[in-house]
Each structure stands twice: as structure tokens, then as C-alpha cells.
Design a protein around this motif. Structure first.
Motif, short mmCIF file in Angstrom:
data_model
loop_
_atom_site.label_atom_id
_atom_site.label_comp_id
_atom_site.label_asym_id
_atom_site.label_seq_id
_atom_site.Cartn_x
_atom_site.Cartn_y
_atom_site.Cartn_z
N PRO A 106 0.82 -1.12 -0.05
CA PRO A 106 0.04 -0.06 0.02
C PRO A 106 0.90 1.07 -0.19
CG PRO A 106 -0.85 -1.43 1.69
CD PRO A 106 0.57 -2.01 1.26
N ARG A 163 4.62 1.92 1.91
CA ARG A 163 5.76 1.59 0.83
C ARG A 163 6.93 2.23 1.17
NH1 ARG A 163 3.52 2.63 -4.86
NH2 ARG A 163 2.05 1.15 -4.14
N GLU A 203 0.83 3.92 1.55
CA GLU A 203 1.05 4.75 2.95
C GLU A 203 2.07 4.11 3.47
OE1 GLU A 203 -2.56 2.13 3.29
OE2 GLU A 203 -1.65 3.47 1.78
#
Length: 261
Positions: A22, A26, A24
């Protein structure tokens, strides 16, 4: 048990395609074609002499994507002794359907190059910039037989400087990971510069020093030297960071009010 005598460290590196994570959570340093080809994901776990396991705060954890692989980096030093060893990694998963909000990542932040003259106490420094706002969860100094002390400081974008941790009597036999209390874990904004300062004592005053007459450089052998800190960081959005700061201030104010009564 005999394996403890020859195992200096064991590092588990994660190979996974970070583009599948995702956005947010990563890893900003493990994306792009080159990083994906190399197997992004960073360091998953590090163990060294005397260290215990990693501790995760509630609602946080390491991210292991489907299809990921663990690549081992294990350092043995047998000193001529014939010993067989097996290193294992234990992982605790969240229950299915229960996903933590925050990703905790482990970074190796160095304290500069190693070049120590005989009978010298040497100071080195390294500087590292926070890619996102976040909370530092723990700090573990890593040096060898001449390691003396390590200091962790932060300089925020507004110019404020603060001491985060100071280990003043490093012992190679105990690579302790110092975990911050919930109300003391440093909350740092994006762009904060974290400074790692290390001291090595290449004199006879350091009891573990094998030979203070030798010039010492960087190396993997225990008789060589290293200078870095293993830092667990929970990155978060600027909004979540602001909320964490506000909650910390409110909790501090409530404690002060209770003590004043």
C-alpha cells in the motif's frame, strides 16, 4: 549452545516487490525498476551477540508481502574450533483480517569510516535524513572489541537539537537494543537529521582490546571494527504525526496536572 560461541551476527534481509505494498506504508528507498530488480524490502531482522528479539508497538509490525523471500547474512568466527551451528528465524503473524496500521522498518545508520591509530581514542560521525515523519522505536549500537560509546542525536528542520540516546559503556558481549518507553519514543518530523556519533578506544584502558599497538580499520572480523546503529523507525503521514504529537502533549499535561494535585 556451542553455536553461541561462533555466531557473531545474523541478518535477515527481505526480498519483495515494494510496488505491491500500500502506498502509505511503501518503503520510499525500495521502489523503482532498479530497486525491484535487486529485491527491495530492506532489512527484516538483525541479531548480534547477546541481543534478544525485536519488539513491536501495538498496531504496528514488519511488512512481509506474498511471494517475499528471506536472504541470510550470517557471520561466523570459529577461532579454529570445529563447531556446527543452525540459525533460525521466528515470526509472529497478526491474525487473519487484523492488519496493523503502521509499518516498522529497521535501518542501519553508520557513524562514518573507521581508521584508528594505535593507542588512540577515535570519534566518527554519520548523518541521516528522515525520509518521512515518524517515531524512533529503538536504538542498538553495533561496534566490536574497541567500541567505547555511541550517541544518537536529532536536529529538526526548525534547528532544534536533542539527545535521543547515549550508551556510555559499550560491551561487545551484549548488543542490547534499547527500546524507548511509550511516552519517550522520539517523534520526529520529515527532514529531521539524525546524527550517530561513535567512540572507539584503541588503548590499553579498553580491557577487551586485543592489541592497542595495532592500526585498526573497518572489517567484518571481530578484531576489525565497525560503527553503526540499528534503528527501528515507524514512518507515518504528516497528519498522523501531528495527531501523535498532540496526543503526547495532552498526556504530558494530564500527568503534570495529576502530580500537582
Amino acid at each position: 549452545v556451542k553455536g553461541r560461541k561462533i555466531t557473531h551476527h545474523a541478518i535477515a534481509r527481505l526480498q519483495q516487490n515494494e510496488s505491491l505494498a500500500p502506498p502509505e506504508v511503501r518503503d520510499p528507498d525500495s521502489t523503482g525498476a532498479a530497486a525491484t530488480a535487486a529485491g527491495g524490502g530492506g532489512t527484516f531482522m538483525e541479531w548480534a551477540v547477546g541481543k534478544q528479539g525485536e519488539i513491536m508497538r501495538p498496531n504496528s509490525g514488519k511488512l512481509m508481502l506474498p511471494g517475499s523471500r528471506i536472504v541470510w547474512d550470517i557471520h561466523y568466527s570459529n577461532g579454529g574450533e570445529d563447531v556446527t551451528d543452525v540459525v533460525e528465524l521466528g515470526i509472529y503473524f497478526y491474525p487473519k483480517g487484523q492488519e496493523p496500521k503502521y509499518r516498522q522498518q529497521l535501518f542501519l545508520w553508520g557513524a562514518g569510516g573507521i581508521d584508528i591509530a594505535p593507542n588512540e581514542v577515535k570519534v566518527t560521525q554519520g548523518f541521516h535524513t528522515m525520509a518521512r515523519a515518524g517515531r524512533i522505536e529503538s536504538m542498538q549500537p553495533h561496534m566490536h572489541l574497541r567500541g567505547k560509546a555511541m550517541l544518537l542525536e536529532a536536529v529538526t528542520p526548525d534547528g532544534r537539537k536533542q539527545v535521543l540516546s547515549y550508551v556510555n559503556d559499550f560491551n561487545f558481549n551484549w548488543h542490547n537494543s534499547y527500546v524507548y518507553a511509550d511516552d519517550a519514543a522520539p517523534l520526529l518530523p520529515k527532514g529531521t537529521i539524525v546524527i550517530v556519533t561513535a567512540w572507539h578506544d584503541n588503548t590499553a584502558a579498553k580491557k577487551s582490546n586485543p592489541d592497542p599497538t595495532q592500526w585498526v580499520g573497518y572489517g567484518d572480523r571481530t578484531v576489525d571494527e565497525m560503527a553503526h546503529a540499528w534503528i527501528n523507525v515507524t514512518y507515518m503521514s504528516d497528519e498522523d504525526y501531528a495527531a501523535e504529537v498532540a496526543a503526547r502533549k495532552a498526556a504530558t499535561a494530564n500527568t503534570q496536572q495529576a502530580q500537582a494535585r
